[in-house]
Design a protein around this motif. Structure first.
Motif, PDB file in Angstrom:
ATOM      1  N   ARG A 189      40.410  38.044  34.291  1.00  0.00           N
ATOM      2  CA  ARG A 189      40.556  36.847  33.448  1.00  0.00           C
ATOM      3  C   ARG A 189      39.934  35.632  34.124  1.00  0.00           C
ATOM      4  O   ARG A 189      39.262  34.825  33.474  1.00  0.00           O
ATOM      5  N   ALA A 192      36.132  35.852  33.738  1.00  0.00           N
ATOM      6  CA  ALA A 192      35.622  36.199  32.410  1.00  0.00           C
ATOM      7  C   ALA A 192      34.373  35.394  32.041  1.00  0.00           C
ATOM      8  O   ALA A 192      33.402  35.951  31.508  1.00  0.00           O
ATOM      9  N   SER A 206      38.494  40.971  26.048  1.00  0.00           N
ATOM     10  CA  SER A 206      39.629  40.699  26.941  1.00  0.00           C
ATOM     11  C   SER A 206      40.246  41.992  27.468  1.00  0.00           C
ATOM     12  O   SER A 206      41.350  41.978  28.009  1.00  0.00           O
TER      13      SER A 206
END
Length: 219
Positions: A189, A192, A206
């Motif tokens: 995350r 990303a 995700s």
């Protein structure tokens, strides 16, 4: 299993679970020799010790803290797992095994360099995530006895089919045997935006696919 998971040691996650599932499918003879590379808390090494009667399990990790943790977890479980400190396969050079388990670092890293210390050693693996994987594809095959099997887990971002091809080049029979889609963890995350910029993930992605590559030295 109840495991000690102190700060600074890679805790079992989805990749550990998927590799444990792959381990459970293997038929190991009594007294089989097993190697767990990058053991962390020792979760996979302990699972292997429980899986095969009289298994002789060796676990390796570069982290002093991980080595101590794995030793403590083995003692608490009452399982005879030997834990060595060192880089990948170096502590067991010259030995051969019936089963080799590996959950190496495989997360692409913006700085492109392998960290020499700290918890990031458990996941950072160069710009494309393959710096440690490529080394394993060359160093693991000589460790396998005739009929021996290697199980290597990593992200689909790192091209499991390339892992298969590299292991086949080393005269092993290889294929992807397990796949699982999981949500991004904290590291993915945090990276990303960079991963999207590199074209490694899609605009709204995700999740990532994890894969286990199984390679066998055909007797």
């Amino acid at each position: 299993m109840v495991l000690l998971k102190p700060p600074g040691v890679y805790a079992p996650q989805h990749d550990t679970s998927l590799l444990t599932k792959a381990l459970s499918r293997e038929r190991l003879r009594p007294g089989a020799r097993v190697l767990d590379i990058g053991t962390g808390t020792g979760a996979l090494a302990l699972a292997a010790a429980r899986h095969a009667t009289g298994a002789r399990v060796t676990a390796v990790d570069a982290s002093r803290r991980a080595v101590l943790t794995a030793r403590l977890n083995a003692a608490l479980a009452g399982l005879p797992v030997r834990v060595r400190r060192g880089d990948l396969c170096a502590p067991v050079a010259g030995r051969t095994f019936d089963l080799v388990l590996a959950n190496p670092p495989y997360v692409p890293s913006p700085d492109g360099a392998l960290p020499r210390s700290g918890l990031r050693r458990a996941w950072d693996a160069g710009g494309d995530g393959r710096e440690v994987l490529d080394r394993l594809c060359v160093s693991v095959p000589p460790l396998l006895r005739p009929g021996g099997v290697a199980l290597i887990v990593h992200s689909g971002l790192c091209d499991p089919e390339l892992t298969v091809k590299m292991l086949e080049k080393e005269r092993l029979s290889a294929e992807v045997t397990e796949r699982r889609t999981v949500p991004f963890g904290p590291v993915m995350r945090a990276r990303a935006a960079w991963l999207r910029q590199r074209g490694l993930i899609g605009p709204e992605q995700s999740t990532e696919e994890l894969a286990v590559v199984r390679a066998e030295r055909v007797a």
